[in-house]
Design a protein around this motif. Structure first.
Motif, PDB file in Angstrom:
ATOM      1  N   GLU A  79       0.881  -1.252   0.065  1.00  0.00           N
ATOM      2  CA  GLU A  79       0.143  -0.038   0.516  1.00  0.00           C
ATOM      3  C   GLU A  79       0.662   1.111   0.506  1.00  0.00           C
ATOM      4  N   ASP A  80       1.426   1.284   1.038  1.00  0.00           N
ATOM      5  CA  ASP A  80       2.543   2.337   0.846  1.00  0.00           C
ATOM      6  C   ASP A  80       3.895   2.491  -0.101  1.00  0.00           C
ATOM      7  N   ARG A  81       4.359   1.741  -0.687  1.00  0.00           N
ATOM      8  CA  ARG A  81       4.922   1.717  -1.873  1.00  0.00           C
ATOM      9  C   ARG A  81       3.919   1.930  -3.343  1.00  0.00           C
ATOM     10  N   GLN A  82       2.397   1.865  -3.472  1.00  0.00           N
ATOM     11  CA  GLN A  82       1.715   2.166  -4.173  1.00  0.00           C
ATOM     12  C   GLN A  82       1.610   3.829  -3.987  1.00  0.00           C
ATOM     13  N   GLU A  83       1.524   3.935  -2.651  1.00  0.00           N
ATOM     14  CA  GLU A  83       1.243   5.837  -2.219  1.00  0.00           C
ATOM     15  C   GLU A  83       1.968   5.998  -2.791  1.00  0.00           C
ATOM     16  N   ASN A  84       3.852   5.874  -2.757  1.00  0.00           N
ATOM     17  CA  ASN A  84       4.900   6.447  -2.824  1.00  0.00           C
ATOM     18  C   ASN A  84       4.734   6.978  -4.482  1.00  0.00           C
ATOM     19  N   ILE A  85       4.148   6.079  -5.234  1.00  0.00           N
ATOM     20  CA  ILE A  85       4.552   5.948  -6.774  1.00  0.00           C
ATOM     21  C   ILE A  85       3.956   6.474  -7.328  1.00  0.00           C
ATOM     22  N   ARG A  86       1.900   7.151  -6.550  1.00  0.00           N
ATOM     23  CA  ARG A  86       1.209   7.876  -6.761  1.00  0.00           C
ATOM     24  C   ARG A  86       1.688   9.293  -6.481  1.00  0.00           C
ATOM     25  N   ARG A  87       2.586   8.882  -5.296  1.00  0.00           N
ATOM     26  CA  ARG A  87       2.690  11.143  -5.395  1.00  0.00           C
ATOM     27  C   ARG A  87       3.842  11.290  -6.231  1.00  0.00           C
ATOM     28  N   ILE A  88       5.005  10.140  -6.590  1.00  0.00           N
ATOM     29  CA  ILE A  88       6.160  10.683  -7.542  1.00  0.00           C
ATOM     30  C   ILE A  88       5.484  11.352  -8.437  1.00  0.00           C
ATOM     31  N   GLY A  89       4.638  10.369  -9.319  1.00  0.00           N
ATOM     32  CA  GLY A  89       3.826  10.556 -11.154  1.00  0.00           C
ATOM     33  C   GLY A  89       3.673  11.934 -10.802  1.00  0.00           C
ATOM     34  N   GLU A  90       2.688  12.250  -9.143  1.00  0.00           N
ATOM     35  CA  GLU A  90       2.488  14.007  -9.301  1.00  0.00           C
ATOM     36  C   GLU A  90       2.989  14.776  -9.197  1.00  0.00           C
ATOM     37  N   VAL A  91       4.083  14.838  -8.324  1.00  0.00           N
ATOM     38  CA  VAL A  91       5.544  15.433  -8.268  1.00  0.00           C
ATOM     39  C   VAL A  91       6.086  15.774 -10.005  1.00  0.00           C
ATOM     40  N   ALA A  92       6.154  14.141 -10.742  1.00  0.00           N
ATOM     41  CA  ALA A  92       6.833  14.102 -11.681  1.00  0.00           C
ATOM     42  C   ALA A  92       5.414  15.560 -12.945  1.00  0.00           C
ATOM     43  N   LYS A  93       5.115  15.161 -13.301  1.00  0.00           N
ATOM     44  CA  LYS A  93       4.014  15.922 -14.124  1.00  0.00           C
ATOM     45  C   LYS A  93       4.413  17.476 -13.676  1.00  0.00           C
ATOM     46  N   LEU A  94       5.027  17.807 -12.107  1.00  0.00           N
ATOM     47  CA  LEU A  94       4.429  19.135 -11.986  1.00  0.00           C
ATOM     48  C   LEU A  94       5.898  19.715 -13.156  1.00  0.00           C
ATOM     49  N   PHE A  95       6.591  18.419 -12.650  1.00  0.00           N
ATOM     50  CA  PHE A  95       8.220  18.848 -13.286  1.00  0.00           C
ATOM     51  C   PHE A  95       8.125  18.746 -14.910  1.00  0.00           C
ATOM     52  N   VAL A  96       7.228  18.019 -15.494  1.00  0.00           N
ATOM     53  CA  VAL A  96       6.964  17.904 -16.674  1.00  0.00           C
ATOM     54  C   VAL A  96       6.253  19.351 -17.597  1.00  0.00           C
ATOM     55  N   ASP A  97       5.359  19.641 -16.479  1.00  0.00           N
ATOM     56  CA  ASP A  97       4.435  21.017 -17.011  1.00  0.00           C
ATOM     57  C   ASP A  97       5.405  22.187 -17.043  1.00  0.00           C
ATOM     58  N   SER A  98       6.515  22.295 -15.713  1.00  0.00           N
ATOM     59  CA  SER A  98       7.629  23.147 -15.795  1.00  0.00           C
ATOM     60  C   SER A  98       8.796  23.465 -16.603  1.00  0.00           C
ATOM     61  N   GLY A  99       8.768  21.912 -17.462  1.00  0.00           N
ATOM     62  CA  GLY A  99       9.225  22.052 -18.681  1.00  0.00           C
ATOM     63  C   GLY A  99      10.625  20.770 -18.535  1.00  0.00           C
ATOM     64  N   GLN A 100      10.322  20.246 -18.137  1.00  0.00           N
ATOM     65  CA  GLN A 100      12.310  19.794 -17.605  1.00  0.00           C
ATOM     66  C   GLN A 100      11.701  18.545 -18.010  1.00  0.00           C
ATOM     67  N   ILE A 101      12.875  17.834 -18.253  1.00  0.00           N
ATOM     68  CA  ILE A 101      13.341  16.291 -18.456  1.00  0.00           C
ATOM     69  C   ILE A 101      14.007  16.071 -17.442  1.00  0.00           C
ATOM     70  N   ILE A 102      12.406  15.389 -16.947  1.00  0.00           N
ATOM     71  CA  ILE A 102      12.439  14.254 -14.871  1.00  0.00           C
ATOM     72  C   ILE A 102      13.235  13.261 -14.980  1.00  0.00           C
ATOM     73  N   SER A 103      14.322  12.633 -14.793  1.00  0.00           N
ATOM     74  CA  SER A 103      14.575  11.102 -14.268  1.00  0.00           C
ATOM     75  C   SER A 103      14.209  11.066 -13.062  1.00  0.00           C
ATOM     76  N   THR A 104      13.250   9.742 -12.777  1.00  0.00           N
ATOM     77  CA  THR A 104      12.769   9.198 -11.924  1.00  0.00           C
ATOM     78  C   THR A 104      13.593   8.106 -11.491  1.00  0.00           C
ATOM     79  N   ALA A 105      13.897   7.697 -10.195  1.00  0.00           N
ATOM     80  CA  ALA A 105      14.507   6.566 -10.325  1.00  0.00           C
ATOM     81  C   ALA A 105      13.530   5.663  -8.524  1.00  0.00           C
ATOM     82  N   PHE A 106      13.153   4.542  -9.436  1.00  0.00           N
ATOM     83  CA  PHE A 106      12.275   3.915  -7.825  1.00  0.00           C
ATOM     84  C   PHE A 106      12.505   2.879  -8.226  1.00  0.00           C
ATOM     85  N   ILE A 107      11.695   2.275  -7.632  1.00  0.00           N
ATOM     86  CA  ILE A 107      12.234   0.849  -7.881  1.00  0.00           C
ATOM     87  C   ILE A 107      10.535   0.189  -8.951  1.00  0.00           C
ATOM     88  N   SER A 108       9.496   0.936  -8.406  1.00  0.00           N
ATOM     89  CA  SER A 108       7.868   1.062  -8.869  1.00  0.00           C
ATOM     90  C   SER A 108       7.915  -0.267  -9.525  1.00  0.00           C
TER      91      SER A 108
END
Ligand SMILES: Nc1ncnc2c1ncn2[C@@H]1O[C@H](COP(=O)(O)OS(=O)(=O)O)[C@@H](OP(=O)(O)O)[C@H]1O
Ligand SMILES: Nc1ncnc2c1ncn2[C@@H]1O[C@H](COP(=O)(O)OP(=O)(O)O)[C@@H](O)[C@H]1O
Length: 199
Positions: A79-108
């Protein structure tokens, strides 16, 4: 359903496309997924270094680091791994919206969670990078001594030992880190970004 009520979306004045024009390149998320020790952090940082040196706007979000702050309240149960990835997805979306190339390194480790994140992005914005490395090689590398601890029963729910890892069914990029060098891997990823006209 969220718990926030009476909220209204405020449309941003500056669009993502305007930011792309200013930066001279498009934005995307390079979503590195793989076992502990497969090379996610190493490759995400190597790609980030190359992008930065070539004047592209980029940033890295790394599992261990994010779990020191934003996600320090989360454990390694499913459950917590799922929440981890959900939050990172949201943060990554903000970075993409800000125009950047974001690399995420999570086991996911769960395919469904990664696919939910994929669904949050426009076509070509979510690039799944499967950092593929046999577990026995990861275990020999054991850069943080975690496999040894997990084998000794000191770490519960350890991915690959007592918790599952579901490999991507259809990733955009596969990097075989037991045969590919770091430089070859970076080159493959940068070539992909160029082929999709992100760079
Ligand atoms: N039980 C267990 N299983 C796997 N990994 C563990 C665990 N406990 C601690 N660690 C350390 O946490 C890092 C993984 O965090 P992530 O946020 O990437 O994990 S996940 O995506 O929520 O599955 C992972 O980092 P990497 O080795 O870089 O993958 C480990 O350093
Ligand atoms: N071709 C390769 N690509 C990435 N890492 C490699 C490679 N060959 C050896 N390594 C080593 O494997 C380890 C991977 O660790 P790390 O990047 O922290 O993995 P992860 O973030 O997936 O846990 C590092 O010590 C790195 O130097």
């Amino acid at each position: 359903m969220g718990k926030s009520t009476n909220i209204t979306w405020h449309k941003a004045t500056i669009t993502k496309q305007e930011r792309h024009r200013l930066n001279g390149h498009k934005s995307c998320v390079l979503w590195f997924t793989g076992l502990s020790g497969s090379g996610k952090s190493t490759l995400a940082n190597a790609v980030d270094r190359e992008l930065h040196d070539q004047q592209y706007k980029s940033y890295v979000l790394d599992g261990d680091n994010i779990r020191h702050g934003l996600n320090k309240d989360l454990s390694f149960n499913k459950e917590d791994r799922q929440e981890n990835i959900r939050r990172i997805g949201e943060v990554a979306k903000l970075f993409v919206d800000s125009g950047q190339i974001i690399s995420t390194a999570f086991i996911s480790p769960f395919r469904e969670d990664r696919d939910i994140v994929r669904g949050m992005f426009e076509p070509n914005e979510f690039i799944e990078v499967f950092v593929n490395c046999p577990m026995d090689v990861c275990e020999v590398r054991d850069p943080k001594g975690l496999y040894k601890k997990a084998r000794n029963g000191e770490i519960p729910n350890f991915t690959g030992i007592s918790s599952p890892y579901e490999a991507p069914a259809n990733p955009e990029i596969i990097i075989q880190t037991d045969t590919f060098s770091i430089d070859q891997s970076v080159e493959k990823i940068i070539s992909y970004l160029k082929s999709k006209k992100i760079l």
